[in-house]
Design an enzyme around this catalytic site. Structure first.
Site, PDB file in Angstrom:
ATOM      1  N   THR A 172      28.532  65.986  36.398  1.00 26.06           N
ATOM      2  CA  THR A 172      28.882  66.763  37.588  1.00 26.06           C
ATOM      3  C   THR A 172      30.387  67.011  37.680  1.00 26.06           C
ATOM      4  OG1 THR A 172      29.208  64.797  38.934  1.00 26.06           O
ATOM      5  CG2 THR A 172      26.991  65.749  38.948  1.00 26.06           C
ATOM      6  N   TRP A 183      33.283  52.653  42.421  1.00 22.63           N
ATOM      7  CA  TRP A 183      32.835  51.630  41.455  1.00 22.63           C
ATOM      8  C   TRP A 183      33.516  50.291  41.739  1.00 22.63           C
ATOM      9  CZ3 TRP A 183      28.443  52.082  39.602  1.00 22.63           C
ATOM     10  CH2 TRP A 183      27.955  53.273  39.058  1.00 22.63           C
ATOM     11  N   SER A 265      26.089  46.675  36.509  1.00 24.54           N
ATOM     12  CA  SER A 265      26.667  47.215  35.278  1.00 24.54           C
ATOM     13  C   SER A 265      25.623  48.044  34.509  1.00 24.54           C
ATOM     14  CB  SER A 265      27.166  46.055  34.410  1.00 24.54           C
ATOM     15  OG  SER A 265      27.480  46.508  33.135  1.00 24.54           O
ATOM     16  N   HIS A 268      25.394  51.362  36.188  1.00 21.66           N
ATOM     17  CA  HIS A 268      26.577  52.144  35.817  1.00 21.66           C
ATOM     18  C   HIS A 268      26.376  52.713  34.402  1.00 21.66           C
ATOM     19  CE1 HIS A 268      31.312  52.086  36.110  1.00 21.66           C
ATOM     20  NE2 HIS A 268      30.861  53.262  35.685  1.00 21.66           N
ATOM     21  N   ARG A 297      32.112  55.521  26.270  1.00 21.94           N
ATOM     22  CA  ARG A 297      31.632  54.815  27.470  1.00 21.94           C
ATOM     23  C   ARG A 297      30.587  53.750  27.163  1.00 21.94           C
ATOM     24  NH1 ARG A 297      31.975  58.462  32.597  1.00 21.94           N
ATOM     25  NH2 ARG A 297      33.224  60.203  31.868  1.00 21.94           N
ATOM     26  N   CYS A 396      30.160  63.273  45.922  1.00 23.75           N
ATOM     27  CA  CYS A 396      29.476  64.312  45.145  1.00 23.75           C
ATOM     28  C   CYS A 396      27.983  64.219  45.507  1.00 23.75           C
ATOM     29  CB  CYS A 396      29.732  64.058  43.664  1.00 23.75           C
ATOM     30  SG  CYS A 396      28.391  64.270  42.503  1.00 23.75           S
ATOM     31  N   CYS A 399      25.514  62.984  42.806  1.00 24.47           N
ATOM     32  CA  CYS A 399      25.779  61.587  42.433  1.00 24.47           C
ATOM     33  C   CYS A 399      25.330  60.660  43.562  1.00 24.47           C
ATOM     34  CB  CYS A 399      27.260  61.352  42.182  1.00 24.47           C
ATOM     35  SG  CYS A 399      28.025  62.563  41.119  1.00 24.47           S
TER      36      CYS A 399
HETATM   37  C1  LIG Z   1      27.423  56.044  42.455  1.00 20.94           C
HETATM   38  C2  LIG Z   1      28.027  56.990  41.465  1.00 20.94           C
HETATM   39  C3  LIG Z   1      27.219  57.925  40.865  1.00 20.94           C
HETATM   40  C4  LIG Z   1      27.757  58.826  39.939  1.00 20.94           C
HETATM   41  N1  LIG Z   1      26.943  59.764  39.381  1.00 20.94           N
HETATM   42  C5  LIG Z   1      27.480  60.663  38.515  1.00 20.94           C
HETATM   43  C6  LIG Z   1      26.676  61.698  37.965  1.00 20.94           C
HETATM   44  O1  LIG Z   1      25.475  61.805  38.261  1.00 20.94           O
HETATM   45  N2  LIG Z   1      27.247  62.578  37.125  1.00 20.94           N
HETATM   46  C7  LIG Z   1      28.591  62.500  36.792  1.00 20.94           C
HETATM   47  O2  LIG Z   1      29.056  63.327  36.028  1.00 20.94           O
HETATM   48  N3  LIG Z   1      29.366  61.519  37.306  1.00 20.94           N
HETATM   49  C8  LIG Z   1      28.845  60.617  38.152  1.00 20.94           C
HETATM   50  N4  LIG Z   1      29.654  59.655  38.686  1.00 20.94           N
HETATM   51  C9  LIG Z   1      31.017  59.503  38.194  1.00 20.94           C
HETATM   52  C10 LIG Z   1      31.024  58.630  36.900  1.00 20.94           C
HETATM   53  O3  LIG Z   1      30.283  57.457  37.069  1.00 20.94           O
HETATM   54  C11 LIG Z   1      32.446  58.223  36.498  1.00 20.94           C
HETATM   55  O4  LIG Z   1      33.041  57.566  37.581  1.00 20.94           O
HETATM   56  C12 LIG Z   1      33.286  59.372  36.056  1.00 20.94           C
HETATM   57  O5  LIG Z   1      32.668  60.082  35.032  1.00 20.94           O
HETATM   58  C13 LIG Z   1      34.674  58.875  35.554  1.00 20.94           C
HETATM   59  O6  LIG Z   1      34.456  58.012  34.449  1.00 20.94           O
HETATM   60  P1  LIG Z   1      35.506  57.023  33.858  1.00 20.94           P
HETATM   61  O7  LIG Z   1      35.483  57.135  32.371  1.00 20.94           O
HETATM   62  O8  LIG Z   1      36.821  57.245  34.510  1.00 20.94           O
HETATM   63  O9  LIG Z   1      34.993  55.543  34.177  1.00 20.94           O
HETATM   64  P2  LIG Z   1      33.987  55.073  35.288  1.00 20.94           P
HETATM   65  O10 LIG Z   1      32.591  55.304  34.818  1.00 20.94           O
HETATM   66  O11 LIG Z   1      34.373  55.636  36.584  1.00 20.94           O
HETATM   67  O12 LIG Z   1      34.209  53.505  35.281  1.00 20.94           O
HETATM   68  C14 LIG Z   1      35.321  52.871  35.934  1.00 20.94           C
HETATM   69  C15 LIG Z   1      35.647  51.576  35.190  1.00 20.94           C
HETATM   70  O13 LIG Z   1      34.546  50.677  35.265  1.00 20.94           O
HETATM   71  C16 LIG Z   1      34.322  50.025  34.011  1.00 20.94           C
HETATM   72  N5  LIG Z   1      32.965  50.315  33.540  1.00 20.94           N
HETATM   73  C17 LIG Z   1      32.456  51.497  33.128  1.00 20.94           C
HETATM   74  N6  LIG Z   1      31.164  51.361  32.839  1.00 20.94           N
HETATM   75  C18 LIG Z   1      30.826  50.086  33.074  1.00 20.94           C
HETATM   76  C19 LIG Z   1      29.617  49.356  32.944  1.00 20.94           C
HETATM   77  N7  LIG Z   1      28.485  49.905  32.554  1.00 20.94           N
HETATM   78  N8  LIG Z   1      29.638  48.043  33.252  1.00 20.94           N
HETATM   79  C20 LIG Z   1      30.776  47.451  33.673  1.00 20.94           C
HETATM   80  N9  LIG Z   1      31.960  48.113  33.809  1.00 20.94           N
HETATM   81  C21 LIG Z   1      31.981  49.406  33.515  1.00 20.94           C
HETATM   82  C22 LIG Z   1      35.392  50.539  33.085  1.00 20.94           C
HETATM   83  O14 LIG Z   1      36.413  49.572  33.069  1.00 20.94           O
HETATM   84  C23 LIG Z   1      35.878  51.812  33.706  1.00 20.94           C
HETATM   85  O15 LIG Z   1      37.213  52.068  33.444  1.00 20.94           O
HETATM   86  C24 LIG Z   1      29.144  58.755  39.621  1.00 20.94           C
HETATM   87  C25 LIG Z   1      29.957  57.804  40.231  1.00 20.94           C
HETATM   88  C26 LIG Z   1      29.420  56.938  41.154  1.00 20.94           C
HETATM   89  C27 LIG Z   1      30.315  55.932  41.825  1.00 20.94           C
END
Ligand SMILES: Cc1cc2nc3c(=O)[nH]c(=O)nc-3n(C[C@H](O)[C@H](O)[C@H](O)COP(=O)(O)OP(=O)(O)OC[C@H]3O[C@@H](n4cnc5c(N)ncnc54)[C@H](O)[C@@H]3O)c2cc1C
Length: 589
Positions: A172, A183, A265, A268, A297, A396, A399
């Site tokens: 998205t 998060w 996790s 996530h 990721r 969003c 999301c």
């Molecule tokens: C509830 C929710 C739903 C979402 N749904 C969507 C969606 O449907 N589509 C979309 O495009 N985006 C969605 N997002 C956004 C997406 O999850 C990410 O936040 C975004 O893509 C930015 O990713 P990032 O690489 O910065 O790390 P993020 O995924 O934001 O992670 C933040 C930090 O958490 C840690 N981390 C990451 N994954 C894990 C894990 N599995 N276990 C433990 N630690 C972890 C890492 O240290 C990372 O730097 C959603 C976010 C939230 C909060």
């Protein structure tokens, strides 16, 4: 840096298929085998039944209870300006704001009078073909055993019905400070009230790598929790095999806390998998898998994939426990035919899940029945409710929708696993709301699809290593799989050929299921219709036999004439090929 990436090996995906998933009872290979067989059925149930493909939630009228929404969108003003400038440069459809909107028809929750009109309580707002008596949720009371905030919590705003099938979880563009803040708040809920021993605190301070700003303490805490999962598991095993406990490290952490972390996790990880699997290439405008996204990721963080498997075992066990519960459940109040089909489908799915502690054993949790044990459960439940509330801070729409569905799904799994008790205990089982059942099945579908997507990404990585085009390889393998796949529409009626799981490694032993009673006896009406069908088919067989009588008599006469001819010539008389009477075989009816 992930909260648990201190354990990650960056180059290899250290998920040995034969190894058991920590804290679950099945191996990665077992769960993959199960998923291969169950996935089409789960998809079918989640997407092709009215009951499971619409969800009611209050998507727009709830305020984020933890911080102001403006801060939630972007904590840094410079970031907001930059983002907006860039957003205007790209076509509307590619903007995060557009991508995050919900699609498809919506319906408002009907008033009490409308609810009584059971056939069309939503006035056709979801489309003419939708069985509204399967979709509408009647107002009911909350239960203190809930693990998440029920969607009908507020009496004033009852929310909207949205189609889950028409709003798939995918990329998205929602990212940046807003997403990180959510998060972070979610992981912060993992800090349970039970004090950690000093040894552990010093370990946390010195033992972990320096985390990113904003993630420091909570994620460091969570990482340590995860590490302790292994210790707790070893202790369990040691206890079973009679090893003296003192020989192991002291019990300084609890399993429940780590399960909480793994659930979060794993959720996530499932969200990350879906957004990588259905990613918008902003250069070509094409949707498809993004291998680089997966590598960054998930692949480089095997523990995240492991948590995804853990969640699969966890939710699957809960769905398996519904086998007898749904027997008397009314899915569609005004449509017995759809009600019967939906019930049959979910019962068939639940029955196909290996019973007993073969995939997950919830009986090892919350065993501490002291004052502390009870408060731990209470703490667990409250923290999960908070995660559910944090979802109102997601900026969003799509999301937020899937975040709410999945937290409710895990909350329902927790309720089923820890509040349903064992069949022989006579515990009064709490009622499951429609939204809870829908969330549970759709959460299972999300995890199951995420495991399939991980499989696809692995195949793409292998292709890349062999110098092949990963996308072309994936397309080719999908095309051949689709040709061999079962037609999903057939499955609505087809429940006879559900796969047999007795061949799964290690799943045959210890079928000590005390929590899942044997299937209930069929009802009198089921028995009546079953008998009626047999009588009808026998009657049809008799009629068919009479119709074929002249032809058969002619054949018998011909055979007897040949025998007489043999006798007349003095040759050995051939054997008689017909019988005066025989009972019909089952397959002929
Ligand atoms: C509830 C929710 C739903 C979402 N749904 C969507 C969606 O449907 N589509 C979309 O495009 N985006 C969605 N997002 C956004 C997406 O999850 C990410 O936040 C975004 O893509 C930015 O990713 P990032 O690489 O910065 O790390 P993020 O995924 O934001 O992670 C933040 C930090 O958490 C840690 N981390 C990451 N994954 C894990 C894990 N599995 N276990 C433990 N630690 C972890 C890492 O240290 C990372 O730097 C959603 C976010 C939230 C909060």
């Amino acid at each position: 840096q992930s909260p648990s990436s201190s354990h990650a090996s960056p180059d290899v995906c250290a998920l040995n298929p034969k190894a058991k998933v920590s804290d679950a009872c099945a191996s990665y290979a077992d769960l993959d085998a199960l998923n291969t067989k169950l996935h089409p059925y789960v998809r079918n149930l989640a997407n092709n039944t009215d009951f499971f493909s619409y969800y009611r939630l209050n998507l727009y009228n709830k305020k984020c209870p933890f911080w102001s929404d403006e801060n939630g969108l972007c904590g840094n003003i410079a970031c907001a300006v930059t983002t907006l400038e860039h957003e205007e440069d790209i076509p509307a459809i590619w903007r995060a704001e557009e991508l995050s909107k919900l699609e498809g028809p919506k319906a408002q929750h009907p008033g009490r009078k409308q609810q009584r009109e059971r056939q069309r309580p939503l006035l056709g707002e979801l489309g003419e073909g939708v069985g509204e008596s399967c979709v509408v949720e009647y107002d009911d009371e909350c239960d203190e055993r809930d693990y998440c905030v029920p969607e009908d919590e507020s009496a004033s705003a009852k929310g909207d019905y949205v189609s889950l099938a028409e709003n798939p979880e995918r990329f998205t563009g929602y990212a940046g400070e807003g997403a990180h803040q959510v998060w972070e708040a979610i992981y912060r809920e993992n800090c349970f009230s039970r004090p950690s021993p000093p040894s552990e605190k010093s370990q946390a301070a010195g033992g972990l790598q320096a985390p990113l700003p904003g993630f420091s303490q909570n994620q460091a805490q969570a990482a340590m929790d995860f590490r302790q999962v292994m210790k707790a598991h070893d202790r369990q095993q040691a206890r079973k095999s009679g090893v003296i406990e003192e020989a192991l490290e002291p019990e300084d952490e609890c399993l429940e806390k780590r399960v909480f972390y793994r659930v979060i996790s794993g959720m996530h990880a499932a969200i990350s998998t879906h957004l990588c699997a259905d990613y918008l290439n902003q250069t070509t405008g094409q949707w498809g898998p993004n291998l680089q996204c997966y590598k960054e990721r998930l692949h480089s963080h095997p523990e995240r994939i492991s948590n995804l498997y853990f969640n699969y075992a966890f939710v699957l066990r809960a769905v398996g426990k519904l086998r007898d519960y749904v027997h008397d459940y009314t899915f569609c109040t005004g449509d017995p035919a759809q009600d019967g089909k939906t019930k049959q489908m979910i019962r068939t799915l639940a029955s196909a899940i290996p019973s007993g502690p073969k995939i997950f054993d919830e009986r090892v949790m919350f065993q501490d029945h002291t004052e502390d044990g009870i408060s731990l459960k209470e703490d667990f439940r409250n923290r999960f409710r908070n995660v559910s509330r944090i979802m109102d801070c997601v900026g969003c729409d799509k999301c937020r929708l899937w975040g709410k569905v999945q937290t409710n799904g895990f909350g329902t799994a927790l309720k089923v696993l820890f509040e349903f008790g064992n069949a022989d205990e006579g515990v009064e089982r709490p009622l499951l709301r429609r939204t809870e059942l829908v969330a549970l099945i759709n959460t299972l579908d999300k995890i199951s699809s995420a495991l399939k997507a991980v499989e696809d990404f692995r195949a793409m990585m292998e292709a890349e290593l062999e110098g092949k085009d990963p996308h072309a390889t994936l397309e080719a393998s999908k095309a051949s799989a689709a040709a061999a796949a079962t037609d999903p529409s057939r499955l609505i009626n087809d429940t006879d050929d559900f796969p047999d799981f007795s061949d799964l490694d290690g799943l045959e032993e210890e079928d000590a299921d005390t929590s899942t009673p044997p299937p209930q006896r069929p009802s009198i009406s089921d028995q009546f219709w079953h008998e009626f069908e047999i009588v009808f088919r026998t009657f049809r067989w008799v009629l068919r036999s009479w119709a074929q009588l002249p032809k058969k008599l002619a054949a018998v006469l011909g055979l007897e004439m040949n025998r007489l001819w043999d006798f007349w010539l003095g040759k050995p008389v051939r054997e008689r090929m017909w019988r005066l009477w025989r009972a019909p075989g089952r397959e002929e009816l």
